[in-house]
Design an enzyme around this catalytic site. Structure first.
Site, short mmCIF file in Angstrom:
data_model
loop_
_atom_site.label_atom_id
_atom_site.label_comp_id
_atom_site.label_asym_id
_atom_site.label_seq_id
_atom_site.Cartn_x
_atom_site.Cartn_y
_atom_site.Cartn_z
N ASP B 25 -8.35 21.59 60.19
CA ASP B 25 -9.57 21.84 60.98
C ASP B 25 -9.45 22.05 62.39
OD1 ASP B 25 -11.22 21.11 59.01
OD2 ASP B 25 -11.66 19.27 59.82
N LYS B 82 -17.43 26.41 57.36
CA LYS B 82 -18.18 25.52 56.55
C LYS B 82 -19.76 25.89 56.47
CE LYS B 82 -15.72 21.27 57.18
NZ LYS B 82 -15.40 20.79 55.91
N GLY B 154 -13.38 12.01 58.31
CA GLY B 154 -13.41 11.54 59.78
C GLY B 154 -13.13 10.06 59.83
N ARG B 166 -7.45 10.43 41.89
CA ARG B 166 -6.90 9.72 40.78
C ARG B 166 -8.08 9.84 39.52
NH1 ARG B 166 -2.54 6.79 40.21
NH2 ARG B 166 -1.66 5.94 41.90
N GLY B 215 -9.52 12.17 54.71
CA GLY B 215 -8.69 10.77 55.61
C GLY B 215 -7.41 11.02 55.40
N GLY B 236 -8.41 17.34 58.49
CA GLY B 236 -9.46 17.58 59.27
C GLY B 236 -9.15 16.74 60.88
N SER B 237 -9.86 15.78 60.98
CA SER B 237 -9.74 15.10 62.26
C SER B 237 -8.41 14.49 62.44
CB SER B 237 -10.72 13.76 62.22
OG SER B 237 -11.86 14.24 61.64
#
Lengths: 192, 295
Positions: B25, B82, B154, B166, B215, B236-237
């Protein structure tokens, strides 16, 4: 016959499954030691900038250059860029093949295309006649070939999409994404 | 033969080129260059990373096309952007400016609570999030050419990404053990299109490329997802909310390539500075979870 596939990033698994289909033993190459005992190497599609970063970081540049002097090496798309001598911008290249390549030469993803190619040399080598269906994805073109490198295939408008220099092979399209194993067979003949 | 564009092979194929890579990101051209320099195989252009979308609240929409175009100009690698779930006009706009992939994303505020975009109508390929096999195959049925497990964006907490990966991979294994006559029941129980259930069983893997997302904050997180069996990782973050983004980005790229080599993982995990501040996703109220958006 054992063929390595550069597995730094990209669609190396697709190449491995094509090689398995034609009964060739395979190995994934991420570090210099993985080149030991190989008869040839395929560098897959992916991002050439990513290949460059990782090859430099793990000391693969020189071993790959050495390997390519005496073994068959085939680059598809990003792999062809990585194999070339000149792309008109600054990023790590092996410089094994005397070709000039332009990245993303057809535009962005919406311009990616499939088309049929006539590749006489390939047809002769494999004893076949039907056209080769080629998949181009954000593809490079081979702007020009120099020295001992020669054109293997061009589009109708003359733009070069496959070239060969002795045991080195570059294609701007992706034979690993089709069910057609002819290009892989052709490469194996160069490695033998 | 006439050249054909926008085919299923082309859409799926670009995702295949991203395999074994990291998609990062970025919110501006400078971050995009840092990501490319670190070895990212693509970037996701957006105005706010998920951690900030969480903090700011309000409605999160498609980014300004001008900002996306600046990022497309800044880098040579593919650029994704996005749109909101169900917002097919945002998707039309993103296609018009020439992004390489559209993420119909739960990270933005959904525009339609019932319907996702019919992605077959577009020439540009789409990636969509999923929590389980049913959700994945429904998105593929609508035309998604790439899937990512949702995780919980996030948070910097990998637990939801692990749960979703999983779940998907477990279901694929389960399919391998089933007889032909059990497949329709599987399709019904999972709300998954029957044809794609059959295809998944035959292939023994997801019919399109499957990345992990939501995550991932460390090289170890990224390698964990790879060892669980995904094809690559979205971060991402986790990168630009950390202390040293360039170093962390390069380390995560290396960890995805060398995901099976613990000594390299140890090396790249050293001295990365502060990771992003985490938020415990398992204890988060359902109403704050982004992954529950979409069906």
């Amino acid at each position: 016959m054992k063929i390595g596939v550069l597995a730094l990033q990209g669609d190396f698994a697709e190449h491995i499954s094509m090689l398995k289909r034609i009964g060739v033993e395979t190995a994934e190459v991420r570090l210099p030691k993985h080149l030991d005992g190989l008869d040839g190497l395929i560098m897959p599609g992916g991002e050439s900038t990513t290949f460059g970063k990782l090859a430099v970081a793990y000391g693969l540049m020189e071993p790959l250059q050495e390997f390519g002097k005496s073994h068959a090496v085939w680059g598809t798309c990003a792999g062809a860029i990585f194999l070339s001598k000149d792309i008109g911008r600054d990023q790590p290249l092996l410089g094994l093949m005397d070709i000039k390549v332009q990245r993303n030469a057809f535009g962005r993803q919406v311009d990616s295309f499939e088309t049929d190619l006539e590749i006489d040399e390939l047809f002769k080598a494999t004893g076949t006649k039907h056209p080769y269906h080629a998949v181009f994805i954000r593809a490079p073109i081979i702007e020009s070939v120099h020295g001992k490198a020669r054109v293997l295939s061009s589009l109708e408008d003359g733009r070069i999409v496959a070239a060969q220099e002795g045991h080195l092979l570059a294609t701007s399209f992706h034979p690993e994404l089709t069910g057609d194993t002819r290009f892989h067979e052709y490469f194996i003949s160069l490695a033998s | 033969m006439e050249a054909k564009t926008g085919t299923w092979t082309e859409k799926k194929g670009l995702a295949q080129m991203l395999k074994g890579g990291v998609i990062m990101d970025v919110v501006n051209a400078e971050q995009a260059r840092i990501a490319e320099d670190a070895g990212a195989c693509a970037v996701m252009a957006l105005e706010r990373v998920p951690a900030d979308i969480r903090a700011d609240g309000g409605v999160a929409r498609m980014s300004d096309p001008d900002m996306i175009l600046k990022i497309m100009d800044a880098v040579s690698i593919p650029v994704m952007a996005k749109c909101r779930i169900g917002h097919f006009v945002e998707a039309q706009i993103l296609e018009a400016i020439g992004v390489d992939y559209i993420d119909e994303s739960e990270v933005l505020t959904p525009a339609d609570e019932e319907h996702h975009i019919l992605k077959h109508n577009f020439k540009v390929p789409f990636v969509c999030g999923c929590r389980n096999i049913g959700e994945a195959l429904r998105r593929i049925g609508e035309g998604a050419a790439m899937i990512r497990t949702k995780g919980e964006a996030g948070t910097g907490d990998v637990v939801e990404a692990v749960r979703h990966a999983r779940s998907v991979i477990g279901s694929i294994k389960q399919l391998q053990t089933m007889n032909e006559e059990e497949l329709m029941t599987f399709a019904r129980n999972n709300g998954a299109p029957y044809e794609w259930v059959k295809e998944t069983k035959e292939l023994g893997r997801m019919p399109v490329v499957n990345f992990a997302a939501g995550g991932v904050a460390t090289p170890a997180d990224a390698a964990l997802m790879m060892q669980l069996g995904v094809d690559g990782v979205f971060v991402g973050s986790g990168i630009f909310k950390s202390g040293d983004p360039a170093k962390r980005a390069a380390a995560i790229v290396k960890s995805v390539t060398h995901y099976q080599d613990a000594s390299i993982l140890a090396e790249v995990s050293k001295n990365l500075g502060e990771a992003m501040v985490g938020r415990n996703a398992a204890h988060m109220p359902e109403s704050e979870k982004l992954a529950v958006r979409g069906w």
